[in-house]
Write a protein that holds these residues in place. Structure first.
Motif, PDB file in Angstrom:
ATOM      1  N   GLU B 141       0.819  -1.220   0.000  1.00  0.00           N
ATOM      2  CA  GLU B 141       0.000   0.000   0.000  1.00  0.00           C
ATOM      3  C   GLU B 141       0.852   1.270   0.000  1.00  0.00           C
ATOM      4  OE1 GLU B 141      -0.374  -2.608   1.978  1.00  0.00           O
ATOM      5  OE2 GLU B 141      -2.478  -3.028   2.433  1.00  0.00           O
ATOM      6  N   THR B 142       2.126   1.168   0.339  1.00  0.00           N
ATOM      7  CA  THR B 142       2.998   2.341   0.270  1.00  0.00           C
ATOM      8  C   THR B 142       3.275   2.702  -1.177  1.00  0.00           C
ATOM      9  OG1 THR B 142       4.220   1.098   1.929  1.00  0.00           O
ATOM     10  CG2 THR B 142       5.021   3.296   1.430  1.00  0.00           C
ATOM     11  N   THR B 143       3.528   1.689  -1.977  1.00  0.00           N
ATOM     12  CA  THR B 143       4.012   1.897  -3.338  1.00  0.00           C
ATOM     13  C   THR B 143       2.883   1.927  -4.362  1.00  0.00           C
ATOM     14  OG1 THR B 143       5.915   0.622  -2.608  1.00  0.00           O
ATOM     15  CG2 THR B 143       5.823   1.137  -4.929  1.00  0.00           C
ATOM     16  N   ALA B 144       1.821   1.198  -4.098  1.00  0.00           N
ATOM     17  CA  ALA B 144       0.735   1.120  -5.076  1.00  0.00           C
ATOM     18  C   ALA B 144       0.132   2.491  -5.439  1.00  0.00           C
ATOM     19  CB  ALA B 144      -0.352   0.155  -4.568  1.00  0.00           C
ATOM     20  N   GLY B 193       5.294   0.812   9.439  1.00  0.00           N
ATOM     21  CA  GLY B 193       5.028   2.242   9.527  1.00  0.00           C
ATOM     22  C   GLY B 193       4.710   2.913   8.199  1.00  0.00           C
ATOM     23  N   HIS B 194       5.459   2.558   7.170  1.00  0.00           N
ATOM     24  CA  HIS B 194       5.254   3.286   5.918  1.00  0.00           C
ATOM     25  C   HIS B 194       4.005   2.819   5.181  1.00  0.00           C
ATOM     26  CE1 HIS B 194       9.767   4.462   6.048  1.00  0.00           C
ATOM     27  NE2 HIS B 194       9.011   5.243   6.783  1.00  0.00           N
ATOM     28  N   VAL B 195       3.669   1.551   5.338  1.00  0.00           N
ATOM     29  CA  VAL B 195       2.403   1.067   4.768  1.00  0.00           C
ATOM     30  C   VAL B 195       1.236   1.785   5.467  1.00  0.00           C
ATOM     31  CG1 VAL B 195       0.878  -0.940   4.595  1.00  0.00           C
ATOM     32  CG2 VAL B 195       3.303  -1.188   4.036  1.00  0.00           C
ATOM     33  N   CYS B 196       1.332   1.873   6.804  1.00  0.00           N
ATOM     34  CA  CYS B 196       0.262   2.507   7.581  1.00  0.00           C
ATOM     35  C   CYS B 196       0.183   4.018   7.337  1.00  0.00           C
ATOM     36  CB  CYS B 196       0.432   2.229   9.067  1.00  0.00           C
ATOM     37  SG  CYS B 196       0.257   0.480   9.471  1.00  0.00           S
ATOM     38  N   ALA B 197       1.282   4.629   6.879  1.00  0.00           N
ATOM     39  CA  ALA B 197       1.230   6.059   6.562  1.00  0.00           C
ATOM     40  C   ALA B 197       0.138   6.315   5.528  1.00  0.00           C
ATOM     41  CB  ALA B 197       2.582   6.537   6.034  1.00  0.00           C
ATOM     42  N   ILE B 198      -0.109   5.355   4.665  1.00  0.00           N
ATOM     43  CA  ILE B 198      -1.160   5.488   3.654  1.00  0.00           C
ATOM     44  C   ILE B 198      -2.499   4.990   4.186  1.00  0.00           C
ATOM     45  CG2 ILE B 198      -1.926   4.775   1.332  1.00  0.00           C
ATOM     46  CD1 ILE B 198       0.576   6.558   1.341  1.00  0.00           C
ATOM     47  N   GLU B 254      -6.249   8.277  10.011  1.00  0.00           N
ATOM     48  CA  GLU B 254      -6.928   8.077   8.722  1.00  0.00           C
ATOM     49  C   GLU B 254      -5.912   7.803   7.606  1.00  0.00           C
ATOM     50  OE1 GLU B 254      -6.490  10.799  10.385  1.00  0.00           O
ATOM     51  OE2 GLU B 254      -5.891  12.405   9.025  1.00  0.00           O
ATOM     52  N   GLY B 255      -4.631   7.724   7.919  1.00  0.00           N
ATOM     53  CA  GLY B 255      -3.627   7.509   6.884  1.00  0.00           C
ATOM     54  C   GLY B 255      -3.507   8.717   5.972  1.00  0.00           C
ATOM     55  N   ASN B 256      -3.321   8.486   4.699  1.00  0.00           N
ATOM     56  CA  ASN B 256      -3.318   9.570   3.725  1.00  0.00           C
ATOM     57  C   ASN B 256      -4.539   9.371   2.816  1.00  0.00           C
ATOM     58  OD1 ASN B 256      -3.063  11.149   1.429  1.00  0.00           O
ATOM     59  ND2 ASN B 256      -0.844  10.931   1.288  1.00  0.00           N
ATOM     60  N   PRO B 257      -5.657  10.009   3.166  1.00  0.00           N
ATOM     61  CA  PRO B 257      -6.908   9.753   2.436  1.00  0.00           C
ATOM     62  C   PRO B 257      -6.802  10.102   0.956  1.00  0.00           C
ATOM     63  CG  PRO B 257      -7.274  11.185   4.345  1.00  0.00           C
ATOM     64  CD  PRO B 257      -5.804  11.016   4.217  1.00  0.00           C
ATOM     65  N   HIS B 258      -6.018  11.116   0.651  1.00  0.00           N
ATOM     66  CA  HIS B 258      -5.884  11.512  -0.751  1.00  0.00           C
ATOM     67  C   HIS B 258      -5.212  10.401  -1.561  1.00  0.00           C
ATOM     68  CE1 HIS B 258      -6.166  14.722  -3.686  1.00  0.00           C
ATOM     69  NE2 HIS B 258      -5.071  14.187  -4.215  1.00  0.00           N
ATOM     70  N   ALA B 259      -4.142   9.843  -0.994  1.00  0.00           N
ATOM     71  CA  ALA B 259      -3.451   8.746  -1.683  1.00  0.00           C
ATOM     72  C   ALA B 259      -4.358   7.523  -1.774  1.00  0.00           C
ATOM     73  CB  ALA B 259      -2.158   8.396  -0.939  1.00  0.00           C
ATOM     74  N   SER B 260      -5.109   7.249  -0.711  1.00  0.00           N
ATOM     75  CA  SER B 260      -6.021   6.106  -0.738  1.00  0.00           C
ATOM     76  C   SER B 260      -7.075   6.293  -1.820  1.00  0.00           C
ATOM     77  CB  SER B 260      -6.714   5.934   0.614  1.00  0.00           C
ATOM     78  OG  SER B 260      -5.751   5.644   1.601  1.00  0.00           O
TER      79      SER B 260
END
Ligand code: SF4
Ligand code: SF4
Lengths: 76, 365
Positions: B141-144, B193-198, B254-260
């Protein structure tokens, strides 16, 4: 692969931003983080700003460490 | 930006180590999901600091490691087509397919280029209008979202010769599968951590709610990791199970809603095959119907025969935390970072590679 590194936004032009990454300047996309502005710290991964680094939270963590170092315990 | 002062770090590390030692009364197994954590744990010598009864095992945390060899075989088949340029992150180059690697194909003349960002592929496509540029889209989910944003950028720029060969994966269904099968025996998780950032932390709540296993989202410094282990051990000893976040400077609830949202615009959930773990429901991402024109397998279908993976490689068990790399007969002998047999030895974040590079104190003695 999901390595991400902190960087500071130097300037911004639409969906691209110039960032400082440990002294190296690089252009990154802000498509995934469109609200960033000059001076913000961000996490950069694969040429994209991924997330804002919240300085207040970073300071809070540092405060906890300081507390630990001085009192040898964590506030509950 | 905040940098931890050295003496604070040392005192805090001593505190956490002492507390972990004092609190842990029975054997516990904690799984770090992300390969970057695996490497950080080795580099900082954290295993040495922990009491005997606290065991750290590595999970399926590296997208390179979990990419099945059939995907590499397909990428290799495309690299041999006329007029195709393959673009990829560097760590994919040496991942073994059934018979060959992209690196060998490149040496044999295939046009395979390493990119730092998929955005570079758009320029490569513009500069090579007669060719098809195929990006090997792998990652969690970090890279996708990065691949999704690139597809949108290519569409906006009307670039028609940019494609992806997609094998993105989602972490939570893999953890769910490991637990549902009951074949991993884990008492707590260090979450990536970085996956959860998103994604935020909510996709992991099921760990506590359904399985009563505590989990902590954590960063990548030694002190972050020690603090996370301390939190987990404390919960395990008191019978608590919560999903916590100790990386709040980067991971928002909420992570990064824009990226999600961008990810969700381009990709929908699909089943996916993981190296060593098999097919996992809903653990992959596939291009939505509006974007299938970017799918190289649509534009240029090719037949790739199904071939078995190297039979002696035990990556599957390594990725489930069932064995340590040194229990694999090939480890350090036939299989080294220079000559990897399985994917876990390829990426610097792969578990076997980390053990090989940093774990000498363990496997020599
Ligand atoms: S590629 Fe690397 S950083 Fe990303 S999950 Fe793997 S191991 Fe973590
Ligand atoms: S040591 Fe090599 S062969 Fe053995 S499990 Fe790891 S990657 Fe596979």
């Amino acid at each position: 692969m999901c390595l991400a590194v902190p960087a500071q936004i130097i300037s911004r032009d639409e969906m691209l931003a110039l960032v400082d990454m440990d002294g190296i300047q690089r252009s990154v996309s802000v498509m995934l983080l469109p609200d960033v502005k000059q001076g913000d710290f961000v996490l950069v991964h694969a040429g994209f700003a991924m997330q804002l680094i919240d300085e207040k939270e970073a300071e809070f963590t540092m405060g906890l460490l300081k507390e630990l170092a001085e009192h040898g315990s964590l506030p509950e | 930006m905040a940098v931890y002062p050295n003496d604070h770090i040392q005192k805090a590390a001593a505190f956490f180590t002492k507390e972990i030692d004092r609190l842990s009364k029975r054997p516990v197994r904690l799984m770090e999901v992300c390969g970057t954590h695996t490497v950080a744990i080795f580099k900082a010598g954290i295993r040495n600091l922990l009491p005997e009864q606290v065991e750290l095992v590595s999970g399926p945390g590296c997208p390179v490691c979990v990419t099945p060899s059939s995907y590499l075989d397909t990428a290799i088949a495309y690299s041999r087509q006329k007029g195709v340029i393959i673009t990829t992150f560097g760590d994919m180059l040496r991942v073994p397919g059934a018979k060959s690697t992209l690196s060998e194909q490149r040496a044999a003349g295939a046009d395979i280029r390493i990119v730092y960002s998929p955005l570079e592929c758009i320029d490569i496509a513009k500069n090579n209008p007669m060719k098809k540029v195929v990006f090997l889209a792998v990652g969690f989910e970090t890279t996708a979202p990065v691949a999704a944003a690139t597809i949108i950028a290519a569409e906006n720029a009307s670039v028609k010769n940019f494609f992806v060969l997609s094998a993105h994966k989602r972490v939570p269904p893999a953890l769910k599968m490991l637990l549902a099968n009951g074949d991993v025996n884990v008492d707590g998780f260090l979450l990536p951590g970085h996956v959860c950032a998103i994604t935020g932390e909510s996709p992991y709540h099921f760990l506590a709610e359904q399985y009563h296993i505590p989990a902590v989202v954590t960063g990548f410094s030694a002190i972050d990791i020690l603090q996370a282990i301390y939190t987990l051990v404390k919960q395990i000893e008191t019978g608590e199970a919560l999903v916590g976040n100790q990386y709040k400077q980067v991971v928002k609830p909420e992570g990064n809603p824009h990226a999600s949202r961008i990810l969700d615009q381009v990709y929908g959930k699909a089943d996916a095959v993981w190296r060593g773990l098999g097919k996992i429901a809903n653990s992959g991402l596939e291009l939505r119907s509006n974007y299938t024109s970017f799918d190289i397998t649509n534009d240029m279908p090719i037949d790739v025969p199904n071939q078995p993976e190297h039979s002696a490689c035990r990556c599957g068990e390594v990725l489930r935390g069932k064995i340590t790399p040194r229990e694999c007969l090939l480890f350090g002998k036939t299989c080294t970072p220079e000559q990897p047999v399985g994917a876990c030895m390829v990426s610097v974040e792969g578990t076997c590679a980390a053990w090989h590079r940093y774990g000498t104190w363990r496997w020599q003695g």
